[in-house]
Design a protein around this motif. Structure first.
Motif, mmCIF file in Angstrom:
data_model
loop_
_atom_site.group_PDB
_atom_site.id
_atom_site.type_symbol
_atom_site.label_atom_id
_atom_site.label_comp_id
_atom_site.label_asym_id
_atom_site.label_seq_id
_atom_site.Cartn_x
_atom_site.Cartn_y
_atom_site.Cartn_z
ATOM 1 N N SER A 1 0.869 -1.289 -0.067
ATOM 2 C CA SER A 1 -0.053 -0.115 -0.042
ATOM 3 C C SER A 1 0.886 1.291 0.041
ATOM 4 C CB SER A 1 -1.187 -0.023 1.217
ATOM 5 O OG SER A 1 -1.656 1.020 1.379
ATOM 6 N N GLN A 2 1.853 1.177 0.804
ATOM 7 C CA GLN A 2 2.874 2.402 0.856
ATOM 8 C C GLN A 2 3.468 2.602 -0.363
ATOM 9 O OE1 GLN A 2 3.527 4.820 3.168
ATOM 10 N NE2 GLN A 2 1.810 4.215 4.413
ATOM 11 N N THR B 1 1.152 3.842 -2.921
ATOM 12 C CA THR B 1 0.849 5.301 -2.680
ATOM 13 C C THR B 1 2.087 6.209 -3.166
ATOM 14 O OG1 THR B 1 -0.702 4.755 -0.688
ATOM 15 C CG2 THR B 1 0.233 7.140 -0.787
ATOM 16 N N GLY B 2 3.275 5.812 -2.762
ATOM 17 C CA GLY B 2 4.339 6.633 -3.265
ATOM 18 C C GLY B 2 4.551 6.542 -4.764
ATOM 19 N N PHE C 1 1.964 6.329 -7.132
ATOM 20 C CA PHE C 1 1.257 7.074 -7.397
ATOM 21 C C PHE C 1 1.338 8.616 -7.088
ATOM 22 C CE2 PHE C 1 -2.072 3.484 -6.968
ATOM 23 C CZ PHE C 1 -1.863 3.140 -8.345
ATOM 24 N N SER C 2 2.072 8.937 -6.201
ATOM 25 C CA SER C 2 2.419 10.297 -5.728
ATOM 26 C C SER C 2 3.483 10.821 -6.550
ATOM 27 C CB SER C 2 2.827 10.402 -4.366
ATOM 28 O OG SER C 2 3.200 11.570 -3.885
ATOM 29 N N ASN D 1 2.054 11.561 -10.065
ATOM 30 C CA ASN D 1 1.235 12.632 -10.086
ATOM 31 C C ASN D 1 2.151 13.845 -10.028
ATOM 32 O OD1 ASN D 1 -1.205 13.827 -10.130
ATOM 33 N ND2 ASN D 1 -1.387 14.066 -8.069
#
Length: 199
Positions: A22-23, A26-27, A29-30, A33
């Motif tokens: 998950s981390q 998230t990293g 995708f961040s 983005n």
């Protein structure tokens, strides 16, 4: 008991793996983005700068084209028989044109950047070469005009013909420069319209 511990260990490991995954997601995708946002900001800055340079180029080219038209008109009128007062007026107009050109040239740096943003054909080097030719034509016309003022009547007709040819050649050169500037002006306009999808 061992099975129970193994089950707890597997559950804990699955939870840890899920948290790590998950981390990571998230990293990732961040990062993607942020990268997309940064590229968008760079494109926007480039587009804004390109628009600014293009608008300045369009204005400066338009002003110079007007000056060229007025110069050609001046020399074509000069070649006609004129009174002293109308020649004086035409001379004053040429002085104003020269002053306007000097003012335009003092703000020339944005105009010179156009080649960085647009595919223009009349490059800075071409402009310098065209200016050198313009000066040669202009000096020839001035020299012929001086000779015409100082000549005797027997030489006058031949010198008038040579003077008219020199004025014609100079005006033809100015009209070629005008045409090249008009082409670049249209290219810049088309590119700006395409950038804003208005074409």
């Amino acid at each position: 008991m061992t099975e129970h511990n193994t089950l707890i260990a597997l559950s804990a490991f699955a939870g840890l793996a899920g948290a790590i995954l998950s981390q990571l997601m998230t990293g990732l995708f961040s990062f993607v983005n942020d990268r997309r946002k940064h590229q968008h900001e760079l494109r926007q800055k480039f587009r804004t700068r390109k628009t600014e340079v293009g608008e300045n180029f369009y204005f400066m080219t338009g002003e110079r084209m007007t000056l060229i038209q007025n110069t050609v008109r001046y020399w074509k009128n000069w070649n006609d028989t004129r009174s002293e007062s109308s020649l004086s007026f035409l001379n004053q107009e040429m002085v104003k044109l020269s002053k306007t050109m000097e003012e335009l040239n003092s703000e020339n740096w944005k105009y010179n950047l156009a080649g960085l943003y647009f595919n223009i054909g009349f490059t800075y080097r071409d402009i310098l070469a065209a200016n050198a030719i313009s000066h040669r034509h202009y000096l020839k016309v001035l020299d012929m005009g001086d000779k015409l003022k100082k000549c005797n009547d027997s030489e006058k007709e031949q010198l008038q013909g040579a003077y008219a040819c020199a004025v014609f050649d100079m005006c033809a050169h100015y009209e070629q420069v005008y045409a090249r500037m008009e082409q670049d002006m249209n290219k810049v306009k088309e590119e700006l319209l395409l950038d804003y999808a208005l074409h």
